[in-house]
Design a protein around this motif. Structure first.
Motif, PDB file in Angstrom:
ATOM      1  N   ALA A   1       0.842  -1.196   0.000  1.00 24.46           N
ATOM      2  CA  ALA A   1       0.000   0.000   0.000  1.00 24.46           C
ATOM      3  C   ALA A   1       0.872   1.239   0.000  1.00 24.46           C
ATOM      4  O   ALA A   1       2.083   1.181   0.287  1.00 24.46           O
ATOM      5  N   VAL A   2       0.245   2.366  -0.319  1.00 28.42           N
ATOM      6  CA  VAL A   2       0.908   3.670  -0.294  1.00 28.42           C
ATOM      7  C   VAL A   2       0.116   4.590   0.625  1.00 28.42           C
ATOM      8  O   VAL A   2      -1.119   4.613   0.589  1.00 28.42           O
ATOM      9  N   LEU A   3       0.837   5.351   1.441  1.00 24.56           N
ATOM     10  CA  LEU A   3       0.233   6.382   2.282  1.00 24.56           C
ATOM     11  C   LEU A   3       0.834   7.722   1.888  1.00 24.56           C
ATOM     12  O   LEU A   3       2.052   7.921   2.026  1.00 24.56           O
ATOM     13  N   ILE A   4      -0.004   8.623   1.383  1.00 26.53           N
ATOM     14  CA  ILE A   4       0.479   9.935   0.949  1.00 26.53           C
ATOM     15  C   ILE A   4       0.353  10.919   2.111  1.00 26.53           C
ATOM     16  O   ILE A   4      -0.746  11.182   2.602  1.00 26.53           O
ATOM     17  N   THR A   5       1.473  11.431   2.564  1.00 20.21           N
ATOM     18  CA  THR A   5       1.505  12.417   3.657  1.00 20.21           C
ATOM     19  C   THR A   5       2.302  13.634   3.180  1.00 20.21           C
ATOM     20  O   THR A   5       3.206  14.106   3.867  1.00 20.21           O
ATOM     21  N   ALA A   6       1.953  14.123   2.007  1.00 24.65           N
ATOM     22  CA  ALA A   6       2.771  15.111   1.314  1.00 24.65           C
ATOM     23  C   ALA A   6       2.504  16.547   1.734  1.00 24.65           C
ATOM     24  O   ALA A   6       2.963  17.478   1.069  1.00 24.65           O
ATOM     25  N   GLY A   7       1.756  16.758   2.814  1.00 23.61           N
ATOM     26  CA  GLY A   7       1.515  18.117   3.290  1.00 23.61           C
ATOM     27  C   GLY A   7       0.813  18.955   2.239  1.00 23.61           C
ATOM     28  O   GLY A   7      -0.181  18.543   1.656  1.00 23.61           O
ATOM     29  N   ILE A   8       1.351  20.124   1.954  1.00 19.82           N
ATOM     30  CA  ILE A   8       0.758  20.974   0.915  1.00 19.82           C
ATOM     31  C   ILE A   8       1.426  20.739  -0.431  1.00 19.82           C
ATOM     32  O   ILE A   8       1.207  21.480  -1.381  1.00 19.82           O
ATOM     33  N   GLY A   9       2.246  19.686  -0.511  1.00 18.45           N
ATOM     34  CA  GLY A   9       2.827  19.306  -1.789  1.00 18.45           C
ATOM     35  C   GLY A   9       4.339  19.412  -1.817  1.00 18.45           C
ATOM     36  O   GLY A   9       4.995  19.608  -0.802  1.00 18.45           O
ATOM     37  N   GLU A  10       4.864  19.266  -3.012  1.00 13.87           N
ATOM     38  CA  GLU A  10       6.306  19.300  -3.230  1.00 13.87           C
ATOM     39  C   GLU A  10       6.810  20.735  -3.150  1.00 13.87           C
ATOM     40  O   GLU A  10       6.302  21.634  -3.818  1.00 13.87           O
ATOM     41  N   PHE A  11       7.840  20.952  -2.330  1.00 12.44           N
ATOM     42  CA  PHE A  11       8.402  22.290  -2.156  1.00 12.44           C
ATOM     43  C   PHE A  11       9.439  22.576  -3.241  1.00 12.44           C
ATOM     44  O   PHE A  11      10.319  21.762  -3.508  1.00 12.44           O
ATOM     45  N   THR A  12       9.322  23.753  -3.838  1.00 14.28           N
ATOM     46  CA  THR A  12      10.351  24.230  -4.757  1.00 14.28           C
ATOM     47  C   THR A  12      10.805  25.595  -4.268  1.00 14.28           C
ATOM     48  O   THR A  12       9.998  26.539  -4.224  1.00 14.28           O
ATOM     49  N   PRO A  13      12.059  25.731  -3.842  1.00 11.71           N
ATOM     50  CA  PRO A  13      12.524  27.032  -3.340  1.00 11.71           C
ATOM     51  C   PRO A  13      12.447  28.101  -4.428  1.00 11.71           C
ATOM     52  O   PRO A  13      12.756  27.832  -5.599  1.00 11.71           O
ATOM     53  N   ARG A  14      12.028  29.284  -4.045  1.00  8.83           N
ATOM     54  CA  ARG A  14      12.051  30.399  -4.990  1.00  8.83           C
ATOM     55  C   ARG A  14      13.513  30.778  -5.240  1.00  8.83           C
ATOM     56  O   ARG A  14      14.298  30.910  -4.305  1.00  8.83           O
ATOM     57  N   PRO A  15      13.890  30.971  -6.485  1.00  6.96           N
ATOM     58  CA  PRO A  15      15.313  31.156  -6.799  1.00  6.96           C
ATOM     59  C   PRO A  15      15.838  32.539  -6.433  1.00  6.96           C
ATOM     60  O   PRO A  15      15.105  33.526  -6.432  1.00  6.96           O
ATOM     61  N   LEU A  16      17.115  32.581  -6.137  1.00  4.28           N
ATOM     62  CA  LEU A  16      17.854  33.830  -5.990  1.00  4.28           C
ATOM     63  C   LEU A  16      18.723  33.939  -7.246  1.00  4.28           C
ATOM     64  O   LEU A  16      19.720  33.216  -7.374  1.00  4.28           O
ATOM     65  N   PRO A  17      18.353  34.799  -8.208  1.00  4.53           N
ATOM     66  CA  PRO A  17      19.048  34.807  -9.503  1.00  4.53           C
ATOM     67  C   PRO A  17      20.563  34.942  -9.402  1.00  4.53           C
ATOM     68  O   PRO A  17      21.296  34.252 -10.118  1.00  4.53           O
ATOM     69  N   ALA A  18      21.037  35.775  -8.496  1.00  4.27           N
ATOM     70  CA  ALA A  18      22.485  35.967  -8.380  1.00  4.27           C
ATOM     71  C   ALA A  18      23.192  34.710  -7.887  1.00  4.27           C
ATOM     72  O   ALA A  18      24.401  34.563  -8.076  1.00  4.27           O
ATOM     73  N   GLY A  19      22.438  33.811  -7.268  1.00  2.00           N
ATOM     74  CA  GLY A  19      23.051  32.607  -6.706  1.00  2.00           C
ATOM     75  C   GLY A  19      23.047  31.421  -7.648  1.00  2.00           C
ATOM     76  O   GLY A  19      23.372  30.298  -7.234  1.00  2.00           O
ATOM     77  N   ASP A  20      22.701  31.641  -8.908  1.00  2.00           N
ATOM     78  CA  ASP A  20      22.675  30.537  -9.868  1.00  2.00           C
ATOM     79  C   ASP A  20      24.039  29.858  -9.922  1.00  2.00           C
ATOM     80  O   ASP A  20      25.064  30.499 -10.143  1.00  2.00           O
ATOM     81  N   GLY A  21      24.050  28.546  -9.686  1.00  2.00           N
ATOM     82  CA  GLY A  21      25.294  27.784  -9.692  1.00  2.00           C
ATOM     83  C   GLY A  21      25.980  27.697  -8.350  1.00  2.00           C
ATOM     84  O   GLY A  21      26.986  26.986  -8.210  1.00  2.00           O
ATOM     85  N   TRP A  22      25.445  28.366  -7.331  1.00  2.00           N
ATOM     86  CA  TRP A  22      26.084  28.391  -6.012  1.00  2.00           C
ATOM     87  C   TRP A  22      25.403  27.492  -4.984  1.00  2.00           C
ATOM     88  O   TRP A  22      25.894  27.383  -3.858  1.00  2.00           O
ATOM     89  N   LEU A  23      24.304  26.875  -5.340  1.00  2.00           N
ATOM     90  CA  LEU A  23      23.619  26.004  -4.386  1.00  2.00           C
ATOM     91  C   LEU A  23      24.542  24.858  -3.982  1.00  2.00           C
ATOM     92  O   LEU A  23      25.080  24.143  -4.825  1.00  2.00           O
ATOM     93  N   GLY A  24      24.740  24.722  -2.667  1.00  3.05           N
ATOM     94  CA  GLY A  24      25.642  23.698  -2.153  1.00  3.05           C
ATOM     95  C   GLY A  24      27.100  24.113  -2.151  1.00  3.05           C
ATOM     96  O   GLY A  24      27.959  23.386  -1.636  1.00  3.05           O
ATOM     97  N   ARG A  25      27.396  25.279  -2.701  1.00  2.00           N
ATOM     98  CA  ARG A  25      28.776  25.794  -2.739  1.00  2.00           C
ATOM     99  C   ARG A  25      28.918  27.055  -1.888  1.00  2.00           C
ATOM    100  O   ARG A  25      29.912  27.765  -1.990  1.00  2.00           O
ATOM    101  N   GLY A  26      27.931  27.311  -1.052  1.00  2.00           N
ATOM    102  CA  GLY A  26      27.931  28.529  -0.258  1.00  2.00           C
ATOM    103  C   GLY A  26      26.531  29.070  -0.076  1.00  2.00           C
ATOM    104  O   GLY A  26      26.269  29.838   0.848  1.00  2.00           O
ATOM    105  N   MET A  27      25.616  28.677  -0.969  1.00  2.00           N
ATOM    106  CA  MET A  27      24.229  29.090  -0.834  1.00  2.00           C
ATOM    107  C   MET A  27      23.365  27.900  -0.427  1.00  2.00           C
ATOM    108  O   MET A  27      23.536  26.792  -0.943  1.00  2.00           O
TER     109      MET A  27
END
Length: 323
Positions: free
Chosen positions: A109-135
């Motif tokens: 069986a499957v139990l869905i407990t996904a809250g309000i859904g899948e989270f997608t962070p709103r981007p910080l344009p200047a930080g493109d490419g820096w996620l996990g490298r300082g951001m």
């Protein structure tokens, strides 16, 4: 069969469901698109105090999540974090859940407990490419930023929560917000001001400055009507909020009501062997609280246990009677 139960969503309801599934003798996996357990609590208010969970006069969000993880730990749930559930197929003897990347999980069986859904962070344009490298978008460990200069970008409650949490351990904390007014509650704004945290308003981070070794060393900030700033920074917390939707779940043939899944009194959905609990579940009179989700998780798991084994009892007895 890989598992008796696959739980989609590692927020408080999903984590309690993992405990309760183990209590009922079911093997389980927990799938979540976020890289850390805790769902919305971890992503948006890990340092905030929660006052409406039974048994706790007040509990910090991070501590509640850790307690739920510890509670489920003896049953060895398999955590598949940073993974997305893409496709669901049901049959007379179980379900098949396909994850991004093509991995297929087979379960009773499957139990869905996904809250309000899948989270997608709103981007910080200047930080493109820096996620996990300082951001980062949220902070799994405060101590990881001990002694660092940290810039927090945002003007909501979560941005100010991070300022409060990081100020005691970081070398410095500065908040940058593109407007003059904040969305955060005035009380938390006053608290952050009282700690002496600089609040740079009407401003935007425009560039991440890289050191000779390739690490983040500073950010450039454009200030409306003022001089541009260069702030030392070994870390940037982009607390710009998240968007959320049910994603592929909406195409699984379930009855969707205002971005939630309709369930009956057993927490069963319109598809056999598929259940839902927590904020993602909908029925008349529903009150969306963490405490409500805990009760729904227990209701769902007990009914799933009977669906998988018709000879099982719906009521398993009280946990206080189990050695």
């Amino acid at each position: 069969m890989d598992y008796d139960l696959v739980i989609i969503g590692a927020g408080p309801t999903g984590l309690f469901a993992a405990y309760y599934a183990g209590f009922r003798g079911l093997s389980m996996a927990v799938v979540d698109s976020l890289p850390e357990p805790g769902g919305q609590v971890t992503a948006m208010y890990p340092e905030k105090m929660i006052y409406d969970v039974g048994g706790f006069p007040g509990v910090r969000g991070r501590d509640l999540v850790q307690g739920l993880v510890d509670q489920a730990a003896p049953w060895n749930p398999a955590y598949l974090l940073g993974r997305k559930a893409e496709k669901l197929e049901t049959g007379s003897d179980g379900v098949e859940l396909t994850l991004d990347g093509g991995e297929v999980l087979r379960a009773g069986a499957v139990l869905i407990t996904a809250g309000i859904g899948e989270f997608t962070p709103r981007p910080l344009p200047a930080g493109d490419g820096w996620l996990g490298r300082g951001m980062v978008h949220f902070v799994p460990s405060l101590q990881a930023h001990a002694g660092q200069h940290v810039v927090v970008v945002g003007g909501g409650d979560s941005a100010f929560d991070w300022c409060l949490a990081l100020q005691p351990v970081a070398a410095s904390v500065t908040l940058v917000h593109r407007r003059a007014k904040f969305r955060a509650a005035e009380s938390i704004v006053r608290e952050v001001r009282g700690l002496g945290v600089p609040l740079v308003t009407d401003a935007e981070v425009t560039r991440f400055v890289e050191s000779a070794s390739g690490a983040l060393e500073a950010v450039e900030v454009s200030v409306k009507g003022g001089e541009d700033l260069v702030l030392p920074a070994q870390a940037v917390v982009a607390a710009l909020g998240f968007t959320a939707d049910l994603g592929p779940i909406e195409s699984w043939g379930l009855e969707i009501d205002h971005r939630a899944i309709s369930v009956d009194t057993t927490m069963a959905t319109a598809r056999a062997r598929v259940y839902a609990a927590g904020d993602v579940a909908s029925y008349p009179g529903k009150v969306k609280l963490i405490a409500t989700g805990f009760g729904e998780a227990a209701t769902a798991v007990n009914n799933i246990a009977v669906a998988l084994d018709p000879e099982a009892h719906l009521f398993p007895g009280h946990s206080s009677n189990v050695e």
